[in-house]
Design a protein around this motif. Sequence first.
Motif, PDB file in Angstrom:
ATOM      1  N   GLY A  62       0.920  -1.250   0.038  1.00 56.28           N
ATOM      2  CA  GLY A  62      -0.011   0.003   0.005  1.00 56.28           C
ATOM      3  C   GLY A  62       1.056   1.179  -0.014  1.00 56.28           C
ATOM      4  O   GLY A  62       0.498   2.223  -0.826  1.00 56.28           O
ATOM      5  N   PRO A 118      -8.067   2.553  -2.286  1.00 53.92           N
ATOM      6  CA  PRO A 118      -8.376   1.352  -1.276  1.00 53.92           C
ATOM      7  C   PRO A 118      -7.018   0.782  -0.998  1.00 53.92           C
ATOM      8  O   PRO A 118      -6.869   0.014   0.124  1.00 53.92           O
ATOM      9  CB  PRO A 118      -9.049   0.333  -2.436  1.00 53.92           C
ATOM     10  CG  PRO A 118      -9.092   1.292  -3.374  1.00 53.92           C
ATOM     11  CD  PRO A 118      -8.630   2.349  -3.382  1.00 53.92           C
ATOM     12  N   ASP A 119      -6.117   0.443  -1.739  1.00 50.76           N
ATOM     13  CA  ASP A 119      -4.791  -0.162  -1.408  1.00 50.76           C
ATOM     14  C   ASP A 119      -4.123   0.494  -0.458  1.00 50.76           C
ATOM     15  O   ASP A 119      -3.575  -0.363   0.622  1.00 50.76           O
ATOM     16  CB  ASP A 119      -3.860  -0.302  -2.707  1.00 50.76           C
ATOM     17  CG  ASP A 119      -4.366  -1.280  -3.496  1.00 50.76           C
ATOM     18  OD1 ASP A 119      -5.327  -2.091  -3.566  1.00 50.76           O
ATOM     19  OD2 ASP A 119      -3.930  -1.194  -4.803  1.00 50.76           O
ATOM     20  N   GLN A 173      -6.119  -0.188   2.974  1.00 52.25           N
ATOM     21  CA  GLN A 173      -6.139  -1.392   3.320  1.00 52.25           C
ATOM     22  C   GLN A 173      -4.919  -1.807   4.046  1.00 52.25           C
ATOM     23  O   GLN A 173      -4.915  -2.643   5.008  1.00 52.25           O
ATOM     24  CB  GLN A 173      -6.489  -2.532   2.267  1.00 52.25           C
ATOM     25  CG  GLN A 173      -6.797  -3.867   2.814  1.00 52.25           C
ATOM     26  CD  GLN A 173      -6.970  -5.054   1.776  1.00 52.25           C
ATOM     27  OE1 GLN A 173      -7.121  -4.646   0.671  1.00 52.25           O
ATOM     28  NE2 GLN A 173      -7.018  -6.187   1.931  1.00 52.25           N
ATOM     29  N   GLY A 174      -3.735  -1.489   3.516  1.00 53.36           N
ATOM     30  CA  GLY A 174      -2.275  -1.775   3.879  1.00 53.36           C
ATOM     31  C   GLY A 174      -2.090  -0.940   5.345  1.00 53.36           C
ATOM     32  O   GLY A 174      -1.026  -1.334   6.055  1.00 53.36           O
ATOM     33  N   GLN A 207     -17.663  -5.062  -1.801  1.00 55.46           N
ATOM     34  CA  GLN A 207     -16.257  -5.210  -1.025  1.00 55.46           C
ATOM     35  C   GLN A 207     -16.789  -6.040   0.225  1.00 55.46           C
ATOM     36  O   GLN A 207     -17.628  -5.746   0.948  1.00 55.46           O
ATOM     37  CB  GLN A 207     -15.721  -3.814  -0.518  1.00 55.46           C
ATOM     38  CG  GLN A 207     -15.485  -3.107  -1.546  1.00 55.46           C
ATOM     39  CD  GLN A 207     -14.578  -3.537  -2.422  1.00 55.46           C
ATOM     40  OE1 GLN A 207     -13.383  -4.126  -1.975  1.00 55.46           O
ATOM     41  NE2 GLN A 207     -14.504  -3.278  -3.742  1.00 55.46           N
ATOM     42  N   ARG A 265     -11.678  -1.670   2.850  1.00 58.70           N
ATOM     43  CA  ARG A 265     -11.678  -1.267   1.241  1.00 58.70           C
ATOM     44  C   ARG A 265     -13.006  -0.831   1.050  1.00 58.70           C
ATOM     45  O   ARG A 265     -13.072   0.076   0.242  1.00 58.70           O
ATOM     46  CB  ARG A 265     -11.533  -2.613   0.478  1.00 58.70           C
ATOM     47  CG  ARG A 265     -10.079  -3.187   0.342  1.00 58.70           C
ATOM     48  CD  ARG A 265     -10.063  -4.080  -0.588  1.00 58.70           C
ATOM     49  NE  ARG A 265      -9.875  -3.596  -1.758  1.00 58.70           N
ATOM     50  CZ  ARG A 265      -8.667  -3.295  -2.607  1.00 58.70           C
ATOM     51  NH1 ARG A 265      -7.628  -3.194  -1.525  1.00 58.70           N
ATOM     52  NH2 ARG A 265      -8.533  -2.930  -3.686  1.00 58.70           N
ATOM     53  N   TYR A 308     -13.636   2.889  -0.515  1.00 56.62           N
ATOM     54  CA  TYR A 308     -14.539   3.312  -1.567  1.00 56.62           C
ATOM     55  C   TYR A 308     -15.651   4.386  -1.130  1.00 56.62           C
ATOM     56  O   TYR A 308     -15.918   5.152  -1.933  1.00 56.62           O
ATOM     57  CB  TYR A 308     -15.056   2.055  -2.298  1.00 56.62           C
ATOM     58  CG  TYR A 308     -14.250   1.466  -3.126  1.00 56.62           C
ATOM     59  CD1 TYR A 308     -13.809   2.065  -4.309  1.00 56.62           C
ATOM     60  CD2 TYR A 308     -13.744   0.146  -2.941  1.00 56.62           C
ATOM     61  CE1 TYR A 308     -12.770   1.562  -5.209  1.00 56.62           C
ATOM     62  CE2 TYR A 308     -12.915  -0.436  -3.626  1.00 56.62           C
ATOM     63  CZ  TYR A 308     -12.272   0.238  -4.959  1.00 56.62           C
ATOM     64  OH  TYR A 308     -11.516  -0.369  -5.782  1.00 56.62           O
TER      65      TYR A 308
END
Lengths: 106, 508
Positions: B179, B248-249, B252-253, B313, B318, B322
């Motif tokens: 991420g 989103p990446d 999430q990370g 999702q 995530r 979004y």
Amino acid sequence: MFSLTSCLYISAFLFSTGVYGVLGRRNILVVLMSLELMLNAVNLALVAFGRAYAAQDLAAAHTGQIFALMVIAVAAAEAAVGLSIVLLVWRRWQSIDVRDLCRMHG
Amino acid sequence: MPINLVSADYAAILPAVILIATGLAVLIADLFVTDDGYDNPSSEKSHLVWIGVCGAALAFAALFVPSGLLFGAWSENGVASGSEVVFLGALRLDAFGGFAAAIIIVAAGLTTLSSGGYLAAQGQNRGEFYGLVYLGGGAMVLLAQATNLISIFVAIETLSLTVYVLAGFFRKWKLGAEGAAKYFILGAFSSGFLLLGMAFVYGATGEISLAALGKSTADPYLMNVGLLLILVGFGFKVGAVPFHSWVPDAYQGAPATAAGWMAVAVKVCSFAALIRVVVAAGQGGVADAAIGKMLAALAVVTMVLGNLAALNQTNIKRMLAYSGIAHSGYLLIPVVLAFQGTPDPKVGAGALFYLVAYLLMTIGAFTVVAMVSNGDTDREELESYNGLAKRQPFVAFAMTVSLLSLAGMPGTVGFLGKLTIFKDAVYSGPYLYLAFVGILASLVSVYYYLRPIVAMYFREEGETIEIVENNWGVKLTLVLTSFGTIALFFCGKSVHELSVRSIQSITG
């Protein structure tokens, strides 16, 4: 002496090369170099614009040079953070290929 | 030319200086040996949390010192007092920057409060986390006040560098590295475009003040291309579709509380700078009307695609990412109206008010995500929320309030925020359709916001999941955000009045 237009052409060429490098190359280190190339292409444009203003307005001319100095400082900080992120990626993924970084999607 | 600093200069940078000093103080305090040993990443380090929260409180108080940013903004006579140019035009002391700064400072305080227990449970509680939050917070406050291209660029880069590191803060996570790398590459890429746009604006006018954006120039074509590139750069920073792929990446990370910080604070200062840019460009009349149409198209695509992508999702981070993209879309509506400047100059106020709502509900939601996941990636899936209401009724309630507010349900401040934005769009005339698209998009969004609520209240739990509990900071954060979300629905009028006065300090 170079004209403003020829400087801007060189700047545009360097910027496009940088954009191609970021989008098209797989090695993160090359991507980092391309990012630096983009910033430095803009530096060239800033300095060229400043040079063009020198004849009519000295304050406007200096603004461009100072802007370029600021960008150089920012680019150095960015390179430091970028390289440490590359190091982190290498440690976790044993790869610096951007196409391997695709565990998350959707 | 000697620079004589006057009290207005000091009052303008006081909140940012306090935030940066807090960041440094936290880093130094982390060096001392405590009861838990030297730099033990599994201890809660509540002394760091305290320093951070006190620093945030001081910075918030600094907004109200005489001739400070928000001083006099509550007064009845309309426009806030003390809006003036400081530091030779690099910054501006006005209520607009003060309002945005207030949101950023509160976000910093709440992030600090909620992070101690969560990071300790992961064994990743390092002082740098708080240091980065406060150093970045200082840059964000400066960005909200910045009125020339150099100060905007330097502030936006400084804050970005801190959030890139925060995105990869969990160094042992593969996802964190991924991420952070994606965020860094796309963020730096967008900075290139932002900078190129700034160079073009400078080239067209020979000036770097924001007012230059509205000046008539010998080369309006260069000017408009520059403005367009600047808007593309900001589009990346706020995560507008089609420049959203990193969001989103990166979320999430990132650690859940850092994701909340990234979502709220980066959005607040980016939108503040964006509104300054479009107001300056819109007032001048040099900017092409097509740029307004392009911004409107950006808003429509962002609202629709953000909400549609969130529908399927299964990972809650995530989904919230979004949803954050979709909220950027709603926030672009006042930006479009501010660019147009019609029919009244107060339309941008909707964005400021909405950001207050967004602060409360998003920090609330991400704090619950932090509690439930307990640092374990597998517990960020929706199934982890099954039956949560039975075991942790208060946590489930706080999550419900946040999600309902994000969906825009009456009874929460999210409803008032959406109402303000859509009402402005309806009265604007040509951009009536933005309100329709926004309302339809928020109807769609109710589906995915209700999914975790249904899981928490109506599903049986699969396995017993331990959550970060009995941590005072996390609980206090949830109490504050849920209370604020509900209370501001009933007394949102005064905050809205303040946001209107704040926007008047830049639109005149």
